[in-house]
Design an enzyme around this catalytic site. Structure first.
Site, PDB file in Angstrom:
ATOM      1  N   LEU A 133     -41.699 -36.485  -8.918  1.00 13.49           N
ATOM      2  CA  LEU A 133     -41.861 -37.913  -8.708  1.00 13.49           C
ATOM      3  C   LEU A 133     -43.292 -38.337  -9.025  1.00 13.49           C
ATOM      4  O   LEU A 133     -43.521 -39.240  -9.821  1.00 13.49           O
ATOM      5  CB  LEU A 133     -41.509 -38.275  -7.259  1.00 13.49           C
ATOM      6  CG  LEU A 133     -41.715 -39.732  -6.845  1.00 13.49           C
ATOM      7  CD1 LEU A 133     -40.853 -40.675  -7.690  1.00 13.49           C
ATOM      8  CD2 LEU A 133     -41.402 -39.915  -5.361  1.00 13.49           C
ATOM      9  N   TRP A 164     -48.824 -32.623  -9.455  1.00 10.23           N
ATOM     10  CA  TRP A 164     -48.713 -32.065  -8.099  1.00 10.23           C
ATOM     11  C   TRP A 164     -47.320 -31.534  -7.825  1.00 10.23           C
ATOM     12  O   TRP A 164     -46.763 -31.724  -6.744  1.00 10.23           O
ATOM     13  CB  TRP A 164     -49.104 -33.111  -7.048  1.00 10.23           C
ATOM     14  CG  TRP A 164     -50.403 -33.780  -7.344  1.00 10.23           C
ATOM     15  CD1 TRP A 164     -50.589 -35.075  -7.711  1.00 10.23           C
ATOM     16  CD2 TRP A 164     -51.702 -33.173  -7.340  1.00 10.23           C
ATOM     17  NE1 TRP A 164     -51.930 -35.332  -7.929  1.00 10.23           N
ATOM     18  CE2 TRP A 164     -52.639 -34.168  -7.713  1.00 10.23           C
ATOM     19  CE3 TRP A 164     -52.162 -31.878  -7.072  1.00 10.23           C
ATOM     20  CZ2 TRP A 164     -53.999 -33.917  -7.816  1.00 10.23           C
ATOM     21  CZ3 TRP A 164     -53.526 -31.628  -7.173  1.00 10.23           C
ATOM     22  CH2 TRP A 164     -54.413 -32.640  -7.533  1.00 10.23           C
ATOM     23  N   GLN A 343     -61.718 -22.491  16.649  1.00  9.42           N
ATOM     24  CA  GLN A 343     -62.736 -22.604  17.694  1.00  9.42           C
ATOM     25  C   GLN A 343     -62.543 -21.547  18.778  1.00  9.42           C
ATOM     26  O   GLN A 343     -63.523 -20.973  19.271  1.00  9.42           O
ATOM     27  CB  GLN A 343     -62.695 -24.005  18.318  1.00  9.42           C
ATOM     28  CG  GLN A 343     -63.866 -24.327  19.227  1.00  9.42           C
ATOM     29  CD  GLN A 343     -65.173 -24.482  18.465  1.00  9.42           C
ATOM     30  OE1 GLN A 343     -65.161 -24.759  17.268  1.00  9.42           O
ATOM     31  NE2 GLN A 343     -66.290 -24.288  19.136  1.00  9.42           N
ATOM     32  N   GLY A 347     -66.733 -17.172  15.817  1.00  8.58           N
ATOM     33  CA  GLY A 347     -67.149 -16.683  14.505  1.00  8.58           C
ATOM     34  C   GLY A 347     -66.073 -15.905  13.799  1.00  8.58           C
ATOM     35  O   GLY A 347     -65.931 -15.980  12.570  1.00  8.58           O
ATOM     36  N   GLU A 370     -45.476 -35.328   0.525  1.00  6.38           N
ATOM     37  CA  GLU A 370     -44.306 -36.138   0.942  1.00  6.38           C
ATOM     38  C   GLU A 370     -44.728 -37.492   1.503  1.00  6.38           C
ATOM     39  O   GLU A 370     -44.112 -38.029   2.419  1.00  6.38           O
ATOM     40  CB  GLU A 370     -43.459 -35.391   1.989  1.00  6.38           C
ATOM     41  CG  GLU A 370     -43.010 -34.009   1.583  1.00  6.38           C
ATOM     42  CD  GLU A 370     -41.900 -34.023   0.545  1.00  6.38           C
ATOM     43  OE1 GLU A 370     -41.481 -35.129   0.143  1.00  6.38           O
ATOM     44  OE2 GLU A 370     -41.476 -32.939   0.144  1.00  6.38           O
TER      45      GLU A 370
END
Length: 390
Positions: A133, A164, A343, A347, A370
């Site tokens: 599309l 895409w 988080q 690290g 979408e």
């Protein structure tokens, strides 16, 4: 990192068959998909053999009519399957969603002869579909597409470029929307184009932030000749067909988003239980416990939203508003939860040694595909407030 133990979530399964099916899907995902997901994504490897396996087990055909090789399962069950697949590897879960989207036009708007001729192979013959599309100059404004289809005797000749396209270059068939009339949505028609049609080619895959194992590429149509028997629906009906497919496709994205979020939460919980600081597991600290509680709550809310939209669809009731809400909420949840999971791991979460950084990168695309989440807000507002004044 974790073995991803089953989560105690509230799911109203329609039947014992559906329950057994979802157990099978989870076992398959844990055995065949998850163990190689990180390695193959890092290498950018497309797992075509997994889609062949899913096709052979009927999992590419769940929500379609068994008369054409489908599984006769309600969308509620199909979406829960997508969640399981996406939790193991988004490339696979989203790939199944795109394939299902690619079959929608023919299954719902094709003639009886067209469905009998093509659907069995599309659903269970090892084939993989793509949905065309978007174009380089028309993404959210899909009605502005420029790809043209001109009549030539009993054929149509297609020229243009689609952008895409998930599975671009590896798909066996493409559902293509092309302009057969004047400007605007009423001049668009849908076609089923074979992947090996002369004149059809794909550009090199895009270099993406995440989902590197899923090829996304431009698809070029240069004088691609398609017989009128492969036109889906009436001339000028293509935009209506496209929007109908996207309503269902948005639910697929919502389910995939919750799968990604659930996988991130599972990893965060497992890490928090094992990681010790100040003499005890970090899962004992209230600040972290509250963060995990919020993550779990967002996931449960998103899951309930997409399942409710699916039940409306299964009952034959309008569900476009709920589909937009589910896509918006679930993809935002995936982005928030994966960020929070990074988080939690600190690290370590920022390194490729743990899967949460990959999940965070993958979650972002779900807010875009979408229909972007800004478009979803426009759709929802239209249902709530009414169309904009001009």
């Amino acid at each position: 990192m974790s073995d991803r133990a089953p989560q105690p979530v509230a799911r109203r399964l329609p039947s014992d068959e559906a329950r057994d099916l979802l157990v099978l899907v989870r076992e398959l995902a844990e055995r065949e998909i998850a163990p190689r997901a990180a390695e193959e994504e890092a290498a950018g490897r497309f797992p075509r053999e997994l889609f062949t396996l899913l096709s052979g087990t009927g999992l590419l055909a769940l929500p379609y009519d068994s008369a054409y090789g489908g599984g006769d399962q309600p969308y509620e069950v199909y979406l829960q399957m997508l969640e399981e697949l996406a939790a193991a590897r988004l490339t696979v879960g989203l790939g199944v969603s795109v394939h299902t989207l690619s079959c929608h036009a023919l299954a719902h708007f094709g003639t009886e002869e067209q469905r009998a001729a093509h659907l069995p192979a599309m659903l269970g013959g090892g084939l993989l579909g793509a949905y065309c599309l978007s174009e380089p100059s028309s993404g959210s404004d899909a009605a502005a597409l420029r790809t043209r289809a001109e009549r030539d005797g009993g054929d149509w000749v297609l020229d243009g470029t689609k952008a895409w396209i998930t599975h671009g270059g590896v798909a066996d068939f493409y559902t293509v929307l092309a302009r057969t009339g004047g400007p605007g949505p009423r001049g668009i028609t849908a076609f089923l184009v074979p992947g090996d049609a002369p004149g059809l080619s794909a550009a090199a895959p895009e270099r993406k932030m995440g989902m590197k194992g899923s090829p996304t590429a431009q698809v070029h149509l240069d004088g691609v000749r398609v017989p009128d028997a492969r036109r889906i629906g009436e001339e000028g009906q293509g935009f209506t067909i496209a929007l109908a497919a996207l309503d269902s496709g948005r639910l697929g994205i919502a389910a995939c988003a919750i799968g990604v979020a659930q996988a991130a939460l599972d990893e965060a919980v497992a890490y928090a239980r094992e990681r010790r600081q100040f003499g005890r597991p970090i899962a004992d600290f209230q600040g972290l416990r509250f963060l995990l509680a919020d993550m779990a709550t967002r996931i449960a809310a998103g899951r309930a939203l997409y399942l409710e939209a699916a039940r409306l669809r299964d009952a034959g009731l309008p569900f476009a508003r709920e589909a937009a809400m589910a896509k918006l909420s679930c993809s935002d949840t995936a982005m928030q939860v994966t960020t929070d999971a990074v988080q939690v791991l600190g690290g370590y979460g920022y390194t490729a040694d743990f899967p949460v950084e990959r999940l965070m990168r993958e979650a972002k695309v779900l807010q875009i595909v979408e229909g972007t989440n800004q478009i979803q807000r426009m759709v929802i507002a239209r249902h709530v407030v009414g169309p904009e004044s001009r």
